[in-house]
Structures are given as structure tokens and as C-alpha cells.
Design a protein around this motif. Structure first.
Motif, PDB file in Angstrom:
ATOM      1  N   PRO A 132     -27.763 -34.099   5.132  1.00 15.25           N
ATOM      2  CA  PRO A 132     -27.384 -33.278   3.976  1.00 15.25           C
ATOM      3  C   PRO A 132     -28.550 -32.481   3.402  1.00 15.25           C
ATOM      4  CG  PRO A 132     -27.537 -35.597   3.359  1.00 15.25           C
ATOM      5  CD  PRO A 132     -27.677 -35.543   4.852  1.00 15.25           C
ATOM      6  N   ALA A 133     -28.208 -31.309   2.838  1.00 18.11           N
ATOM      7  CA  ALA A 133     -29.213 -30.398   2.296  1.00 18.11           C
ATOM      8  C   ALA A 133     -29.346 -30.487   0.791  1.00 18.11           C
ATOM      9  CB  ALA A 133     -28.883 -28.958   2.686  1.00 18.11           C
ATOM     10  N   GLY A 157     -33.886 -36.364   3.629  1.00 16.81           N
ATOM     11  CA  GLY A 157     -35.191 -35.722   3.571  1.00 16.81           C
ATOM     12  C   GLY A 157     -35.642 -35.503   2.133  1.00 16.81           C
ATOM     13  N   LYS A 158     -36.432 -34.474   1.923  1.00 11.87           N
ATOM     14  CA  LYS A 158     -36.945 -34.155   0.581  1.00 11.87           C
ATOM     15  C   LYS A 158     -35.770 -33.922  -0.358  1.00 11.87           C
ATOM     16  CE  LYS A 158     -40.569 -33.270  -2.052  1.00 11.87           C
ATOM     17  NZ  LYS A 158     -41.428 -34.375  -2.508  1.00 11.87           N
ATOM     18  N   SER A 159     -35.736 -34.648  -1.468  1.00 15.30           N
ATOM     19  CA  SER A 159     -34.522 -34.690  -2.283  1.00 15.30           C
ATOM     20  C   SER A 159     -34.559 -33.799  -3.517  1.00 15.30           C
ATOM     21  CB  SER A 159     -34.260 -36.132  -2.729  1.00 15.30           C
ATOM     22  OG  SER A 159     -35.330 -36.613  -3.522  1.00 15.30           O
ATOM     23  N   GLY A 194     -30.870 -30.140   6.361  1.00 12.91           N
ATOM     24  CA  GLY A 194     -31.647 -30.931   5.419  1.00 12.91           C
ATOM     25  C   GLY A 194     -32.461 -30.079   4.462  1.00 12.91           C
ATOM     26  N   SER A 195     -33.694 -30.499   4.223  1.00 17.19           N
ATOM     27  CA  SER A 195     -34.550 -29.834   3.236  1.00 17.19           C
ATOM     28  C   SER A 195     -34.874 -28.394   3.596  1.00 17.19           C
ATOM     29  CB  SER A 195     -35.856 -30.623   3.081  1.00 17.19           C
ATOM     30  OG  SER A 195     -36.575 -30.654   4.306  1.00 17.19           O
ATOM     31  N   GLU A 240     -37.189 -29.902   9.332  1.00 14.32           N
ATOM     32  CA  GLU A 240     -38.397 -30.676   9.068  1.00 14.32           C
ATOM     33  C   GLU A 240     -38.404 -31.844  10.055  1.00 14.32           C
ATOM     34  OE1 GLU A 240     -40.536 -33.008   5.348  1.00 14.32           O
ATOM     35  OE2 GLU A 240     -39.133 -31.371   4.893  1.00 14.32           O
ATOM     36  N   HIS A 241     -38.560 -31.487  11.302  1.00 11.78           N
ATOM     37  CA  HIS A 241     -38.453 -32.406  12.433  1.00 11.78           C
ATOM     38  C   HIS A 241     -39.144 -31.732  13.609  1.00 11.78           C
ATOM     39  CE1 HIS A 241     -36.443 -34.200  15.999  1.00 11.78           C
ATOM     40  NE2 HIS A 241     -36.308 -35.283  15.271  1.00 11.78           N
TER      41      HIS A 241
END
Length: 314
Positions: A132-133, A157-159, A194-195, A240-241
Motif C-alpha cells: 500500500p501507498a 514502507g515509509k508511512s 508503496g512509498s 524502494e526496493h
């Protein structure tokens, strides 16, 4: 996004006493509300993540719905064998929650950074992957994970990067992309997860590029990826991977077989971090901050512009 995760977990547990939360001695403040309202559904398995995953498999066999929480460097990376053999092999409905994916735990160094988790889990048969983003995608991802009849890895990831949607996104469909920004058809489109969806939107706005979010990484809809490719002149993936085995690899696999198109994969290079530092610092070191991403995408736009001729593979 972490609040949306906690709220969804409490809601699911209150509605279904078979929902259990297992944690490897992590996330106390995050789970204060869960422990207060669902104390009998909370299990601290201690710093023994491999045992915890095996325990979750046993609980699933007798009818429980385990949610297994850990840092992404440990769940799934440290526990990959147990996930493969104890859970995925027998198609058990266990939800694996990997928090702090990518460079979130930046100061703790390579041991706590997780830039290979998508690649490792994508190769396990039958294991669905969610990424999720924002808070709206998180709520939808939790609902999809609970409704699944098999194993799910949910990557967190970064929330704190802000919303990418104006409101709820509804039920997540299998592998479907969500378009979050329109753009010009004579330019490439961006697919992020994600982020990095927030970064994609920031870069896309001045260049007038379309952006799609990919909250369901496996299975990933070939129809949706090809539709995005047909609507644009090429695709850029952002994650971010590692550039190996993640979203960019999945998109390239699909387009190479079904709709050949130029793909620029933006992610973590094939190397470890040289230094520790803040999350923002590590994004810069690996070329994932907006100032580094923007010129790469601008150059890609120029290289594949109509009439630019054949350029080297990105």
C-alpha cells in the motif's frame, strides 16, 4: 498509514475472534489499542521470528486467522524458509506483515534494511504480495488480506509521506493498477508502489505524466500493465526496493511477453548502502530522492519521444 493499519487490525479482530496478532517483540505502541481491546488475541512470540511463523502455521491449521508482524528484514527475510514450507506449501491463510520495508530503519544499518523482500517472496508459489501507498490503500489491503483464502505478504514502507488518494479506494481487485494521475499520451507513464507513489506524483506533475499505483504486486495484472503501456510511449517503474526482482522486474516480464515497450526501472542499485544515515539520506545515496529521479525520467522522456529514433535500452 500506521494508524490505518492499527485501526483495521482492531476492527477485524473485534469482528472475528479467530483473528490473532503474533509479534516478535515489536510494535508495542502501535498495538496499544489492540492489546487493550483484544487482549486474548495478542501473542508476543519474542525475538524468535522463525518459531513465530511456524506457530502461525499451526494456528491456521486449527482454524485461526493469524496476522504475523515483524520488521521486513525479519518477516519475511529471516523467516523465508518457514514461510515457504510451513505456510505457502500448504496454502494456509496467514497474513505476514513486514514493517519498515526499504530504508525506513535507516540508522540501524544493512541488517535492518529490507530492499530484497519483494524479490524473495515473489518466487514463492501462491504467496500474494500487497504494497500500500497510503492510508486508504492500507485499509483496502488489510481487508483484502483478511478475505484471502491463502498466504499474503503485506509490505509496509515509509508511512508518513502523505495521501496519494482523495478518499477510500474500495476493494482491491486482483493485480489491478490504480490510476492516480492522468497525463499526456505522447509521453511515458509511471507505475509506482508503496512509498514511491508519492515521489512519482511529485515528479509527474511538471512533466504531465500519468501515474499508476500498484498496491497488489502479486498477482500483477498483465492486462492493466499492457493498457498502461498502450496509453503511453513507455513505462517507468519506481520502488524502494532492489531493481532486481521487484515491481520493475514484474512489469518488464509482462511487457516483454505481451506488449514490448521501453521500461526504465528506478529502484535500489545492486549494492549495499555505503553509509548509515536518515531515510532521506539513503534515498539520496541510492538515487531515489526526487532530485535524482526527475532528471532520469526527463532524459527517458526525451530518449523515447516520437521522432527521437532508436535509443539504447534503459
Amino acid at each position: 498509514m500506521r494508524e490505518a493499519f492499527s485501526n483495521a487490525l482492531v476492527r477485524l479482530a473485534l469482528a472475528d475472534p479467530k483473528v490473532l496478532l503474533l509479534t516478535g517483540d515489536h510494535g508495542y505502541a502501535l498495538f496499544d489499542e489492540f492489546r487493550k481491546r483484544c487482549p486474548d488475541q495478542y501473542i508476543n512470540a519474542g525475538i524468535a521470528e522463525q518459531n513465530m511463523v511456524g506457530m502461525a502455521a499451526g494456528l491456521a491449521r486449527v482454524g485461526f486467522r493469524p496476522f504475523v508482524y515483524g520488521l521486513a528484514a525479519f518477516v519475511p527475510i529471516r523467516t523465508i524458509e518457514q514461510i515457504k514450507l510451513d505456510i505457502a506449501h500448504d496454502d494456509l491463510p496467514v497474513v505476514l506483515l513486514g514493517d519498515g520495508a526499504g530504508f525506513v530503519y535507516s540508522h540501524l544499518g544493512t541488517s535492518h534494511q529490507s530492499t530484497e523482500d519483494i524479490a524473495c517472496t515473489r518466487a514463492i508459489p501462491g504467496l500474494e504480495i500487497l504494497s500500500p501507498a497510503d492510508r486508504f490503500e492500507m485499509t483496502a489491503s488489510m481487508d483484502r488480506a483478511y478475505a484471502a483464502n491463502g498466504p499474503v505478504y503485506l509490505r509496509m514502507g515509509k508511512s508518513d509521506r502523505g495521501d496519494v488518494h482523495a478518499g477510500p479506494v474500495g476493494a482491491l481487485q486482483s493485480g489491478k493498477l490504480i490510476q492516480v494521475r492522468g497525463g499526456r499520451g505522447d509521453r511515458p507513464g509511471l507505475i509506482a508502489t508503496g512509498s514511491m507513489v508519492r515521489a512519482a506524483l511529485d515528479v509527474a506533475q511538471p512533466l504531465d505524466l500519468a501515474v499508476w499505483s500498484a498496491p497488489v504486486l502479486k498477482p500483477l495484472s498483465a492486462d492493466d500493465v499492457c493498457a498502461a503501456a498502450r496509453a503511453t510511449t513507455g513505462l517507468v517503474t519506481l520502488e524502494e526496493h532492489s531493481v532486481l526482482g521487484g515491481l520493475g522486474a514484474a512489469v518488464s516480464e509482462i511487457t516483454s511477453e505481451h506488449h514490448p515497450v521501453r521500461v526504465l526501472r528506478i529502484g535500489v542499485p545492486d549494492r549495499f548502502s555505503a553509509h548509515c544515515g536518515t531515510h532521506a539520506y539513503l534515498l539520496r545515496e541510492h538515487g531515489l530522492d526526487t532530485d535524482s529521479v526527475r532528471p532520469r525520467i526527463s532524459a527517458f522522456c526525451t530518449a523515447i519521444a516520437p521522432g527521437a529514433g532508436v535509443a539504447a535500452s534503459a
